[in-house]
Design an enzyme around this catalytic site. Structure first.
Site, PDB file in Angstrom:
ATOM      1  CB  THR A   1      -0.246   2.917   2.919  1.00  0.00           C
ATOM      2  OG1 THR A   1       1.116   2.564   2.694  1.00  0.00           O
ATOM      3  CG2 THR A   1      -0.944   3.113   1.590  1.00  0.00           C
TER       4      THR A   1
ATOM      5  CD  GLN B   1       4.385   2.530   0.335  1.00  0.00           C
ATOM      6  OE1 GLN B   1       5.295   3.307   0.647  1.00  0.00           O
ATOM      7  NE2 GLN B   1       4.491   1.208   0.463  1.00  0.00           N
TER       8      GLN B   1
ATOM      9  CD  GLN C   1       4.839   3.375  -3.934  1.00  0.00           C
ATOM     10  OE1 GLN C   1       5.896   3.964  -4.080  1.00  0.00           O
ATOM     11  NE2 GLN C   1       4.748   2.195  -3.317  1.00  0.00           N
ATOM     12  CG  ASP C   2       0.156   3.002  -2.721  1.00  0.00           C
ATOM     13  OD1 ASP C   2       0.376   2.357  -3.762  1.00  0.00           O
ATOM     14  OD2 ASP C   2       0.476   2.595  -1.600  1.00  0.00           O
TER      15      ASP C   2
ATOM     16  CG  ASP D   1       1.540  -0.935  -6.568  1.00  0.00           C
ATOM     17  OD1 ASP D   1       1.684  -1.539  -7.647  1.00  0.00           O
ATOM     18  OD2 ASP D   1       2.253  -1.157  -5.569  1.00  0.00           O
TER      19      ASP D   1
ATOM     20  NE  ARG E   1       3.497  -3.749  -7.605  1.00  0.00           N
ATOM     21  CZ  ARG E   1       4.613  -3.508  -6.913  1.00  0.00           C
ATOM     22  NH1 ARG E   1       5.671  -4.284  -7.043  1.00  0.00           N
ATOM     23  NH2 ARG E   1       4.670  -2.486  -6.081  1.00  0.00           N
TER      24      ARG E   1
ATOM     25  CD1 TRP F   1      -0.029  -5.569  -1.739  1.00  0.00           C
ATOM     26  CD2 TRP F   1      -2.059  -4.665  -1.593  1.00  0.00           C
ATOM     27  NE1 TRP F   1      -0.108  -4.899  -0.526  1.00  0.00           N
ATOM     28  CE2 TRP F   1      -1.337  -4.340  -0.413  1.00  0.00           C
ATOM     29  CE3 TRP F   1      -3.366  -4.191  -1.733  1.00  0.00           C
ATOM     30  CZ2 TRP F   1      -1.903  -3.578   0.612  1.00  0.00           C
ATOM     31  CZ3 TRP F   1      -3.922  -3.427  -0.721  1.00  0.00           C
ATOM     32  CH2 TRP F   1      -3.189  -3.125   0.450  1.00  0.00           C
TER      33      TRP F   1
END
Length: 593
Positions: free
Chosen positions: A357, A387, A409-410, A431, A499, A501
Site C-alpha cells: 500500500t 489498495q 480503495q485507499d 477507506d 471505520r 483502522w
C-alpha cells in the site's frame, strides 16, 4: 619482640596476665609500653571514627544522588503506557548518559537517545535481512525497503526531537514547541506501524513480519513512552504559563491565536503562490518537450536538496503517467499545475499486482513544506486491485489547494505529520481517506464512488495507535456525497463515514453537509468490537439528509459534540501546529468554527 610476644600472649580465653608475666622486664619499661599502646589505640579509634564518618558521608551522598535520580525517572515513567520498560531502560543507561539526570527533560532526552540506538539496530538488521534471506517475494522485498525508508525517517525525527528538546522551552511559542515535539514522535510511532503493515497482504508475508515484529514493537513502545513524557511535560508547562499569564506575571505569549487563513509555516510569499494563478516557476515540466523536463520525476530529481527557499515546479497541462516521490531531502518543493482538469499525474500501482500500500502511491510527498495546487493525483487500478494510492503525504507542514485525488480503495494516504487540504476533491471507495497524520480537509468535496461487488464504502480509516499521538482526520466545512455512478445504485452499496483502522482511531466531521449516501448509523466496525471503546469519532453541527445522529452507533468512543469550546480543538487553528496561525491574508477560508 616484646610487643609481638604480648600479642601472641592474647588467647581466646582472655588470659593475658599469664603470658605477659613470663616476660621479665622493668616496671618503667612496661609502663612505657602500656602508654604507647594506649596512645596507638586512641589514635586508631580517632582515625577509624573519622574514616567511618567520611566514608558514611560519601556513601550517603552517593545514595542521595542515586535516589534523587531514580525518583525523577520513576516519576517521569509513571505516566507512560509501558512503565516498567520505561524505568528499566532509562535506569540502566544513566551511567552512559553524558550529563546528570536532574529533571524530566533530561529523562526524555536520555529516552530519545536510547530509542535512536534501538532504531539504528533495526535498520541494520533489516538491511542484513534483505541481503541474506533467500526466497523473498517481490512484495516482501518492496516491504523491506519500505521499512528502511520509514526507519531512516524515524532516525531523522528522533535526532530533530533531541535538538528541539535542547532548545525547549525558550526557542518558540510554547504551544508550537510542544506540538512540534509531539508531531515528531507521533510520526516516529507511525513509521514502525507502517513497516509492519507492509507484511499484511499474504500469509507468506507474515513469516517475514514475525522476524521484524519484536524489534519494531520494542521501538514503538520506547517512542510511546517518550511521547507520553513529552506530553506530560509540555501540558504542565502550558498550564503553568496560562496561570502566570492570567495573573500578569509573564510576558511571553503562549502563541499567536488569531483567525488567519493559512498556517504559520506558510510564508507570505507562499501564501501568494497558493492564491495567485500566475507564478514564476523555477523549472517547467512539459510532456511535449517545450519545458525544462518531460517528466515530473526528473524535475524533482534535479531540484535542490534541503532548500530553505520555495522551489516551484510548473507542470504544464498534460497527462503524466509516472510515479513520483518527493523524498525527505527535497524540502519546500511546490507543484503548480495548469488546473486540476488539465494537469494530471496518474499511475496504477496496486497491492494485487505485487506492491505494498505504501509503495503504490502515484505521488508520494515526504519532504517538509510540500505545496501543490491545480493538479489531479490519480490511481487508475480500479476496485478489483484493492489498495491503490493516488497520493501519499508524509510531508510535515504541507498544504494542497484546488487539487483532485482520484482512486478507489485507499485514494488519499495521509500518512504522517501535519497536513492541510483546501478546496480539494477526493473520491474513492474503501477507506479512501486513511492514515495517521494530523490532517484537516476544509471546504473540500468528498465523494464516495461505486465500489466492487459486495464492498462497502468507508470515507475514512484513521490509524492512531497511541492515545498520546496528536493525530487524526478532521473534515471541516466540506461536502460529503456520492459520485454520479454511485447515486443511482447507492442503496446496494452502504457508505459510512469511517471505520477504526487502529486502536485509537480519531476522526471528527464538523459543520459539513452530508448527503443521504451515508448510512444512518454513520460509522462501521473494523473487526467485531475492536477499538470501539478506545476510538474517538465526533460529529458537530453537520447538516443534510445524512447528518442526523439519532440512529448513529452507540459505541463508547462515538460522540455528538455539542460544545463549541470542544469543537474548537479540532479547527485548523488548534489541531494543526498547535495554535500556530497568523492573521488573515484575505483568502476566503476561516480557520476557526
Amino acid at each position: 619482640m616484646i610487643f609481638k610476644e604480648f600479642l601472641a600472649g592474647i588467647t581466646d580465653s582472655g588470659k593475658h596476665t599469664n603470658s605477659f608475666s613470663k616476660v621479665k622486664k622493668p616496671k618503667l619499661f612496661l609502663s612505657l609500653i602500656a602508654s604507647v599502646l594506649l596512645i596507638a589505640a586512641v589514635i586508631g579509634v580517632v582515625i577509624g571514627v573519622n574514616y567511618s564518618r567520611k566514608n558514611s558521608s560519601n556513601q550517603a551522598q552517593i545514595q542521595a544522588i542515586s535516589l534523587a535520580t531514580h525518583t525523577i525517572v520513576k516519576s517521569s515513567c509513571s505516566i507512560t503506557l509501558h512503565q516498567q520498560l520505561c524505568y528499566s531502560t532509562i535506569a540502566n543507561n544513566i551511567p552512559n548518559f553524558s550529563k546528570k539526570v536532574t529533571n524530566q527533560k533530561d529523562v526524555i532526552e536520555l529516552s530519545l537517545n536510547i530509542t535512536t540506538k534501538a532504531v539504528q539496530r533495526n535498520y541494520y538488521a533489516i538491511d542484513k535481512l534483505i541481503k541474506t534471506r533467500k526466497g523473498l517475494t517481490e512484495r516482501e522485498k518492496i516491504a523491506l525497503h519500505d521499512c528502511l525508508e520509514t526507519i531512516d525517517e524515524t532516525i531523522d525525527e528522533l535526532h530533530t526531537a533531541v535538538e528541539d528538546l535542547e532548545k525547549y522551552p525558550n526557542a518558540k511559542a510554547l504551544r508550537q514547541h510542544a506540538d512540534d515535539l509531539k508531531t515528531l514522535i507521533s510520526a516516529a510511532i507511525t513509521n514502525q506501524e507502517t513497516c509492519l503493515d507492509g507484511f499484511s497482504h499474504d500469509e507468506a508475508d507474515k513469516k517475514v513480519r514475525k522476524v521484524l515484529l519484536k524489534g519494531q514493537v520494542y521501538v514503538e513502545k520506547l517512542c510511546s513512552n517518550a511521547l507520553a513524557m513529552i506530553k506530560n511535560m509540555t501540558d504542565t508547562d502550558i498550564q503553568n504559563e496560562m496561570k502566570l499569564g492570567s495573573s500578569g506575571k509573564v510576558n511571553r505569549k503562549l502563541n499567536e491565536e488569531s483567525s488567519g487563513t493559512w498556517p504559520e509555516w506558510l510564508s507570505t510569499g507562499d501564501r501568494r503562490l497558493l492564491q495567485s494563478p500566475s507564478v514564476t516557476a523555477d523549472v517547467v515540466v512539459a510532456a511535449d518537450g517545450s519545458g525544462d523536463y518531460k517528466t515530473v520525476a526528473e524535475a524533482v530529481a534535479n531540484a535542490p536538496e534541503k532548500s530553505s527557499k520555495r522551489y516551484v515546479i510548473r507542470i504544464k497541462a498534460g497527462v503524466y503517467k509516472e510515479n513520483v516521490e518527493v523524498s525527505k531531502k527535497k524540502k519546500n518543493i511546490m507543484f503548480m499545475g495548469d488546473g486540476r482538469e488539465n494537469t494530471i499525474i496518474t499511475g496504477s500501482r496496486n497491492v494485487k499486482d505485487g506492491s505494498t500500500t505504501f509503495h503504490s502511491a502515484t505521488v508520494a510527498a515526504v519532504g517538509e513544506g510540500f505545496l501543490a495546487r491545480d493538479i489531479t493525483f490519480e490511481n487508475t487500478a480500479g476496485h478489483e486491485k484493492h489498495q491503490a494510492v493516488a497520493l501519499r503525504v508524509g510531508a510535515d507542514l504541507s498544504a494542497f489547494y484546488k487539487c483532485d485525488m482520484l482512486g478507489y480503495q485507499d485514494t488519499l494516504y495521509v500518512h504522517s505529520n501535519r497536513q492541510f487540504f483546501v478546496q480539494c476533491f477526493i473520491s474513492g471507495t474503501v477507506d479512501f481517506i486513511f492514515g495517521n497524520a494530523a490532517a484537516v480537509l476544509q471546504d473540500c468535496d468528498i465523494h464516495a464512488r461505486r465500489p466492487g461487488p459486495g464492498q462497502k464504502n468507508m470515507v475514512t480509516a484513521q490509524g492512531r495507535t497511541d492515545p498520546n499521538q496528536n493525530t487524526g482526520i478532521v473534515i471541516h466545512k466540506s461536502r460529503i456525497g456520492a459520485t454520479s455512478d454511485l447515486k443511482s445504485v447507492q442503496k446496494n452499496f452502504p457508505t459510512y463515514l469511517g471505520r477504526p483502522w487502529k486502536e485509537y482511531s480519531r476522526t471528527v466531521i464538523m459543520q459539513c453537509s452530508i448527503a443521504d449516501v451515508i448510512s444512518p448509523t454513520g460509522w462501521h466496525e473494523w473487526n467485531g468490537n475492536f477499538a470501539l471503546d478506545t476510538l474517538f469519532y465526533g460529529e458537530y453541527e453537520n447538516t443534510g439528509a445524512g447528518a442526523g445522529t439519532s440512529e448513529r452507533v452507540k459505541w463508547k468512543g462515538f460522540k455528538v459534540i455539542t460544545s463549541a469550546t470542544e469543537a474548537q480543538d479540532y479547527t485548523p487553528n488548534k489541531f494543526i501546529a498547535g495554535n500556530s496561525w497568523l492573521s488573515s491574508t484575505g483568502f476566503p477560508i476561516a480557520l476557526g468554527l
